[in-house]
Design a protein around this motif. Structure first.
Motif, PDB file in Angstrom:
ATOM      1  N   LEU A 171       0.821  -1.211   0.000  1.00  0.00           N
ATOM      2  CA  LEU A 171       0.000   0.000   0.000  1.00  0.00           C
ATOM      3  C   LEU A 171       0.855   1.262   0.000  1.00  0.00           C
ATOM      4  N   ALA A 172       2.060   1.169   0.570  1.00  0.00           N
ATOM      5  CA  ALA A 172       2.973   2.313   0.610  1.00  0.00           C
ATOM      6  C   ALA A 172       3.760   2.465  -0.695  1.00  0.00           C
ATOM      7  N   GLY A 173       3.460   1.609  -1.675  1.00  0.00           N
ATOM      8  CA  GLY A 173       4.117   1.719  -2.970  1.00  0.00           C
ATOM      9  C   GLY A 173       5.383   0.901  -3.116  1.00  0.00           C
ATOM     10  N   GLU A 174       5.679   0.063  -2.124  1.00  0.00           N
ATOM     11  CA  GLU A 174       6.856  -0.804  -2.236  1.00  0.00           C
ATOM     12  C   GLU A 174       6.534  -1.995  -3.143  1.00  0.00           C
ATOM     13  N   LEU A 175       7.570  -2.557  -3.718  1.00  0.00           N
ATOM     14  CA  LEU A 175       7.452  -3.755  -4.537  1.00  0.00           C
ATOM     15  C   LEU A 175       8.273  -4.858  -3.868  1.00  0.00           C
ATOM     16  N   PRO A 176       7.745  -5.438  -2.777  1.00  0.00           N
ATOM     17  CA  PRO A 176       8.515  -6.442  -2.029  1.00  0.00           C
ATOM     18  C   PRO A 176       8.689  -7.729  -2.829  1.00  0.00           C
ATOM     19  N   VAL A 177       9.673  -8.519  -2.443  1.00  0.00           N
ATOM     20  CA  VAL A 177       9.905  -9.804  -3.095  1.00  0.00           C
ATOM     21  C   VAL A 177       8.716 -10.717  -2.777  1.00  0.00           C
ATOM     22  N   LEU A 178       8.122 -11.267  -3.834  1.00  0.00           N
ATOM     23  CA  LEU A 178       7.013 -12.227  -3.713  1.00  0.00           C
ATOM     24  C   LEU A 178       7.425 -13.476  -4.481  1.00  0.00           C
ATOM     25  N   GLY A 179       6.500 -14.350  -4.754  1.00  0.00           N
ATOM     26  CA  GLY A 179       6.818 -15.599  -5.436  1.00  0.00           C
ATOM     27  C   GLY A 179       7.048 -15.478  -6.932  1.00  0.00           C
ATOM     28  N   TRP A 180       6.809 -14.324  -7.507  1.00  0.00           N
ATOM     29  CA  TRP A 180       6.976 -14.115  -8.947  1.00  0.00           C
ATOM     30  C   TRP A 180       8.022 -13.042  -9.191  1.00  0.00           C
ATOM     31  N   LYS A 181       8.635 -13.042 -10.350  1.00  0.00           N
ATOM     32  CA  LYS A 181       9.626 -12.024 -10.698  1.00  0.00           C
ATOM     33  C   LYS A 181       8.968 -10.652 -10.721  1.00  0.00           C
ATOM     34  N   GLY A 182       9.656  -9.681 -10.090  1.00  0.00           N
ATOM     35  CA  GLY A 182       9.141  -8.318 -10.103  1.00  0.00           C
ATOM     36  C   GLY A 182       9.448  -7.560  -8.833  1.00  0.00           C
ATOM     37  N   GLY A 183       9.640  -8.261  -7.738  1.00  0.00           N
ATOM     38  CA  GLY A 183       9.941  -7.594  -6.484  1.00  0.00           C
ATOM     39  C   GLY A 183      11.393  -7.151  -6.412  1.00  0.00           C
ATOM     40  N   VAL A 184      11.651  -6.174  -5.556  1.00  0.00           N
ATOM     41  CA  VAL A 184      13.016  -5.679  -5.386  1.00  0.00           C
ATOM     42  C   VAL A 184      13.360  -5.637  -3.903  1.00  0.00           C
ATOM     43  N   TYR A 232      12.588  -5.952 -15.328  1.00  0.00           N
ATOM     44  CA  TYR A 232      11.296  -6.449 -15.787  1.00  0.00           C
ATOM     45  C   TYR A 232      10.707  -7.398 -14.759  1.00  0.00           C
ATOM     46  N   GLY A 233       9.384  -7.490 -14.760  1.00  0.00           N
ATOM     47  CA  GLY A 233       8.697  -8.391 -13.857  1.00  0.00           C
ATOM     48  C   GLY A 233       7.514  -9.054 -14.547  1.00  0.00           C
ATOM     49  N   SER A 234       6.964 -10.033 -13.885  1.00  0.00           N
ATOM     50  CA  SER A 234       5.855 -10.836 -14.389  1.00  0.00           C
ATOM     51  C   SER A 234       4.512 -10.163 -14.105  1.00  0.00           C
ATOM     52  N   LEU A 235       3.569 -10.349 -15.021  1.00  0.00           N
ATOM     53  CA  LEU A 235       2.208  -9.857 -14.771  1.00  0.00           C
ATOM     54  C   LEU A 235       1.587 -10.586 -13.577  1.00  0.00           C
ATOM     55  N   LYS A 236       2.041 -11.812 -13.306  1.00  0.00           N
ATOM     56  CA  LYS A 236       1.544 -12.549 -12.142  1.00  0.00           C
ATOM     57  C   LYS A 236       1.934 -11.822 -10.846  1.00  0.00           C
ATOM     58  N   TYR A 237       3.142 -11.265 -10.814  1.00  0.00           N
ATOM     59  CA  TYR A 237       3.555 -10.448  -9.661  1.00  0.00           C
ATOM     60  C   TYR A 237       2.597  -9.268  -9.503  1.00  0.00           C
ATOM     61  N   LEU A 238       2.334  -8.575 -10.594  1.00  0.00           N
ATOM     62  CA  LEU A 238       1.459  -7.405 -10.559  1.00  0.00           C
ATOM     63  C   LEU A 238       0.068  -7.774 -10.046  1.00  0.00           C
ATOM     64  N   ALA A 239      -0.445  -8.913 -10.472  1.00  0.00           N
ATOM     65  CA  ALA A 239      -1.762  -9.366 -10.014  1.00  0.00           C
ATOM     66  C   ALA A 239      -1.755  -9.634  -8.505  1.00  0.00           C
ATOM     67  N   GLN A 240      -0.709 -10.318  -8.027  1.00  0.00           N
ATOM     68  CA  GLN A 240      -0.628 -10.607  -6.590  1.00  0.00           C
ATOM     69  C   GLN A 240      -0.484  -9.307  -5.798  1.00  0.00           C
ATOM     70  N   TRP A 241       0.294  -8.372  -6.304  1.00  0.00           N
ATOM     71  CA  TRP A 241       0.506  -7.070  -5.651  1.00  0.00           C
ATOM     72  C   TRP A 241      -0.807  -6.305  -5.552  1.00  0.00           C
ATOM     73  N   GLN A 242      -1.607  -6.327  -6.617  1.00  0.00           N
ATOM     74  CA  GLN A 242      -2.913  -5.661  -6.576  1.00  0.00           C
ATOM     75  C   GLN A 242      -3.800  -6.302  -5.514  1.00  0.00           C
ATOM     76  N   GLY A 243      -3.756  -7.628  -5.395  1.00  0.00           N
ATOM     77  CA  GLY A 243      -4.530  -8.315  -4.367  1.00  0.00           C
ATOM     78  C   GLY A 243      -4.066  -7.954  -2.968  1.00  0.00           C
ATOM     79  N   LEU A 244      -2.749  -7.884  -2.773  1.00  0.00           N
ATOM     80  CA  LEU A 244      -2.193  -7.498  -1.466  1.00  0.00           C
ATOM     81  C   LEU A 244      -2.627  -6.083  -1.078  1.00  0.00           C
ATOM     82  N   ARG A 245      -2.778  -5.222  -2.047  1.00  0.00           N
ATOM     83  CA  ARG A 245      -3.189  -3.842  -1.798  1.00  0.00           C
ATOM     84  C   ARG A 245      -4.703  -3.711  -1.607  1.00  0.00           C
ATOM     85  N   GLY A 246      -5.450  -4.792  -1.837  1.00  0.00           N
ATOM     86  CA  GLY A 246      -6.903  -4.726  -1.718  1.00  0.00           C
ATOM     87  C   GLY A 246      -7.546  -4.006  -2.886  1.00  0.00           C
ATOM     88  N   GLU A 247      -6.886  -4.049  -4.026  1.00  0.00           N
ATOM     89  CA  GLU A 247      -7.382  -3.381  -5.229  1.00  0.00           C
ATOM     90  C   GLU A 247      -8.118  -4.354  -6.131  1.00  0.00           C
TER      91      GLU A 247
END
Length: 129
Positions: A52-65, A75-90
């Motif tokens: 929610l604070a705009g961080e891109l933490p390391v998750l199970g898919w490529k994309g976190g830093v 570059y990162g995976s769209l799967k990372y982006l999807a999981q990140w949106q879910g984590l943010r409640g979006e």
């Protein structure tokens, strides 16, 4: 067939689907990744707060830093982006045919989420060369 995968945050989590239905359907597994993100937000509120604070933490898919690199873009995976949106409640909102870039608020690394796996698959070897 639409290239755009969307679901609203109030959509109930799915159940009883096969592995093929979850990962190999037209959404390419993005809905499942988003649902996992929603579940993790409940189990790991600190992780959700980072997202929610705009961080891109390391998750199970490529994309976190985890830290800044000399090369400030990756570059990162769209799967990372999807999981990140879910984590943010979006709502889930991803176009399978487009790239989308975000900058991590903590490391200032810019990550471009892409449907082209070749862009992120061998990335580590390139960055260290």
């Amino acid at each position: 067939m639409s290239q755009h995968v969307q679901r609203t945050i109030d959509t109930p989590l799915r159940s009883g689907l096969t592995r093929t239905q979850l990962w190999e359907a037209a959404d390419k597994g993005l809905i499942k990744c988003w649902e996992i993100g929603r579940q993790r937000a409940n189990r790991f509120p600190d992780l959700a707060q980072k997202c929610l604070a705009g961080e891109l933490p390391v998750l199970g898919w490529k994309g976190g830093v985890s830290r800044s690199l000399k090369k400030t873009e990756k570059y990162g995976s769209l799967k990372y982006l999807a999981q990140w949106q879910g984590l943010r409640g979006e709502d889930l909102d991803i176009d399978l045919s487009e790239e989308r870039s975000l900058t991590c608020s903590r490391t200032k690394m810019r990550v471009t989420f892409t449907p082209d796996r070749t862009k992120y698959f061998n990335q580590v070897a390139e960055a260290e060369a």
